[in-house]
Design a protein around this motif. Structure first.
Motif, PDB file in Angstrom:
ATOM      1  N   ASP A  79       1.017  -1.099   0.185  1.00  0.00           N
ATOM      2  CA  ASP A  79      -0.060  -0.382  -0.458  1.00  0.00           C
ATOM      3  C   ASP A  79       0.853   1.173  -0.098  1.00  0.00           C
ATOM      4  O   ASP A  79       0.410   2.268  -0.429  1.00  0.00           O
ATOM      5  CB  ASP A  79      -0.850  -0.210   1.389  1.00  0.00           C
ATOM      6  N   ASP A 109      -6.915  -1.777  -7.888  1.00  0.00           N
ATOM      7  CA  ASP A 109      -7.497  -0.279  -6.037  1.00  0.00           C
ATOM      8  C   ASP A 109      -6.683   0.674  -6.245  1.00  0.00           C
ATOM      9  O   ASP A 109      -7.628   1.453  -5.736  1.00  0.00           O
ATOM     10  CB  ASP A 109      -6.754  -1.435  -4.704  1.00  0.00           C
ATOM     11  N   LEU A 113      -9.564   3.195  -5.223  1.00  0.00           N
ATOM     12  CA  LEU A 113      -9.582   4.409  -3.989  1.00  0.00           C
ATOM     13  C   LEU A 113      -9.584   5.668  -4.542  1.00  0.00           C
ATOM     14  O   LEU A 113     -10.058   6.499  -4.386  1.00  0.00           O
ATOM     15  CB  LEU A 113      -7.441   4.269  -3.685  1.00  0.00           C
ATOM     16  N   TYR A 197      -7.645   3.112   3.259  1.00  0.00           N
ATOM     17  CA  TYR A 197      -7.370   2.361   2.790  1.00  0.00           C
ATOM     18  C   TYR A 197      -6.627   1.021   3.265  1.00  0.00           C
ATOM     19  O   TYR A 197      -6.645   0.016   2.545  1.00  0.00           O
ATOM     20  CB  TYR A 197      -6.470   3.424   0.943  1.00  0.00           C
ATOM     21  N   ASP A 200      -8.564  -0.779   4.988  1.00  0.00           N
ATOM     22  CA  ASP A 200      -9.762  -1.902   5.063  1.00  0.00           C
ATOM     23  C   ASP A 200      -8.812  -2.937   4.403  1.00  0.00           C
ATOM     24  O   ASP A 200      -9.106  -3.963   3.445  1.00  0.00           O
ATOM     25  CB  ASP A 200     -10.444  -1.356   3.892  1.00  0.00           C
ATOM     26  N   ASN A 201      -8.281  -2.952   3.483  1.00  0.00           N
ATOM     27  CA  ASN A 201      -6.961  -3.694   2.971  1.00  0.00           C
ATOM     28  C   ASN A 201      -6.080  -4.620   3.842  1.00  0.00           C
ATOM     29  O   ASN A 201      -6.789  -6.070   4.104  1.00  0.00           O
ATOM     30  CB  ASN A 201      -5.970  -3.135   2.376  1.00  0.00           C
ATOM     31  N   THR A 303     -12.299   3.372   4.081  1.00  0.00           N
ATOM     32  CA  THR A 303     -12.097   4.421   2.668  1.00  0.00           C
ATOM     33  C   THR A 303     -13.076   5.538   2.892  1.00  0.00           C
ATOM     34  O   THR A 303     -12.149   6.749   3.076  1.00  0.00           O
ATOM     35  CB  THR A 303     -11.061   3.656   1.745  1.00  0.00           C
TER      36      THR A 303
END
Length: 356
Positions: A79, A109, A113, A197, A200-201, A303
Motif C-alpha cells: 500500500d 485497487d 481509491l 485504504y 480496509d486492505n 476508506t
C-alpha cells in the motif's frame, strides 16, 4: 477506566480507544463465532505510513504470529509503495513527478481509491480535494520541510493554480486502469484516504486467511468483525479532544462498518505566534480556522469514512451537519466554543452509540 481496552495513537488526529465489533469486507458468508471466553487476543502492531497500525485477533493460534506479521508487513508495504508521497519511487510519486498528459498505469485497487476520493470530493463541493498537494507542501505538511514563515498570498495563489479535481481522470478498461492529468503541475495527495485504504486492505487480508474475529486499525481508521477475547463485540471509543489519553467522549458498536476520525488540534505548528492546522481549505488555500476540532464518520468502509471526515473538517460544523443530513451520513462532531467543547451528532450516528 474501562476494562479490557486498548489505546491507539494517531500522529495527526486524536486517539481512539478500541473495545470491540465490525465489518465483512469480502464476499464471504461465514458468520463469525465467539472465541473461547477470556482468551488473550493476539496483537500485532508497528509503524507504517508515518503513523501506527494495530491488528488484534481473537481465537487465533499464537503460533501463527510470525506468518501473520509477515503478511501484514507485506500488505502495508504494498500500500505504501502505491500511495506514498514520501517515497520518491512510489506509484503516486512517479505520477506526481510526471508532467505529461499520457495516462499512467495504476493497480485496480488504487484506481478504485481515487474514484472514491473524487466522488467524495464532488459531494463535498471540493472541500475534500486530493489534488491539494501543492498547498499541503506549501504550508509544510507534506514531504517538504515546514516553512520558516507564513506563505504570502502570491505563493498561495500560485499553488492553488496547480490544483483542481477536474484536472484528474481515472480510466477503467478491460485491459487495465490508468490515471491521467491535464495540468502538468498537478500533485495528488492520497493521505486523506490512505489510512482508511490500508485498514480496509488489512481487513481483507484477515478474511483471506479465514480469520473471523479481528480489529484492525491504521492511524485513526478502524475496521472490525466478530468478537474480542472475552466473547463480546468489539467496540470503539472516541476520545475527547484533550491531552488526557483516557478521556472517553462516546462509545460505538460499528455493526459491520468502518470508522475514521479527523481532528485539527494535534498536527500543527506555530510561526510568529500563529498556529497553523494541517487541514487545508482548498477554497482559501489556507489552514482551517473555524471552531470544529474533530469529525468522526462511520461508513460502510474505512476508506469512505476517512475521506468524509476530512471533507467535514474543512467545511466546519454547520455545513458539515447540513451535508450529513443531505446524504444520511453517520457523523459525530466536536466544536471548541470558548473553553468548552460542544458535541453534535446525526441521527444515523446515534444508532451506533452504546452505553459505557
Amino acid at each position: 477506566m474501562l476494562s479490557g481496552t486498548t489505546w491507539f495513537t494517531r500522529r495527526t488526529l486524536h486517539q481512539a480507544l478500541f473495545l470491540g465489533s465490525f465489518t465483512l469486507l469480502s464476499a464471504c458468508n461465514d458468520a463469525p463465532t465467539a472465541p473461547n471466553a477470556a482468551s488473550q487476543p493476539l496483537v500485532i502492531e508497528g509503524k507504517t505510513m508515518g503513523t501506527f497500525y494495530r491488528v488484534s485477533l481473537a481465537g487465533v493460534d499464537p503460533q501463527e504470529e510470525a506468518s501473520l506479521r509477515e503478511a501484514i508487513t507485506a500488505q502495508l508495504a504494498k500500500d505504501d509503495g502505491e500511495i506514498s508521497t514520501y517515497k520518491p519511487h512510489s506509484v503516486l510519486s512517479r505520477f506526481n513527478q510526471y508532467t505529461g498528459n499520457e495516462p499512467q498505469p495504476v493497480s485496480a485497487d488504487m484506481a478504485d481509491l481515487v474514484v472514491c476520493a473524487l466522488r467524495i470530493g464532488a459531494l463535498t463541493k471540493g472541500a475534500m480535494d486530493i489534488t491539494v498537494g501543492p498547498l499541503v507542501n506549501l504550508w509544510g505538511f507534506g514531504p517538504e520541510k515546514q516553512p520558516v514563515k507564513e506563505p504570502g498570498q502570491q505563493q498561495i495563489d500560485q499553488a492553488k493554480a496547480q490544483t483542481g479535481l477536474q484536472h484528474l481522470t481515472v480510466i477503467h478498461k478491460a485491459e487495465g486502469q490508468w490515471l491521467q492529468k491535464d495540468l502538468p503541475g498537478l500533485y495528488v495527495d492520497l493521505s486523506t484516504v490512505g489510512e482508511g485504504y490500508a485498514t480496509d486492505n488489512l481487513a481483507r487480508l484477515m478474511e483471506r486467511r479465514g480469520i473471523r474475529n479481528y480489529l484492525v486499525s491504521v492511524g485513526g481508521a478502524v475496521v472490525s468483525r466478530g468478537y474480542n477475547g472475552q466473547g463480546k463485540p468489539w467496540r470503539v471509543a472516541i476520545q475527547k479532544p484533550t491531552d488526557r489519553e483516557n478521556a472517553v467522549q462516546a462509545i460505538v458498536d460499528l455493526q459491520g462498518h468502518g470508522i475514521s476520525t479527523s481532528g485539527s488540534y494535534r498536527n500543527y505548528y506555530e510561526v510568529d505566534g500563529k498556529r497553523f492546522s494541517h487541514i487545508i481549505d482548498p477554497a482559501t488555500g489556507r489552514p482551517i480556522t473555524h471552531k470544529l476540532v474533530s469529525a468522526t464518520v462511520i461508513s460502510p468502509t474505512a476508506t469512505e469514512a476517512d475521506g468524509w471526515d476530512t471533507g467535514l473538517m474543512v467545511l466546519g460544523t454547520e455545513k458539515a451537519l447540513a451535508l450529513a443530513k443531505q446524504h444520511g451520513l453517520a457523523v459525530y462532531l466536536i466544536s471548541k466554543e470558548g473553553d468548552r467543547f460542544k458535541t453534535y451528532m446525526s441521527p444515523q450516528f446515534q444508532a451506533f452509540l452504546v452505553n459505557p
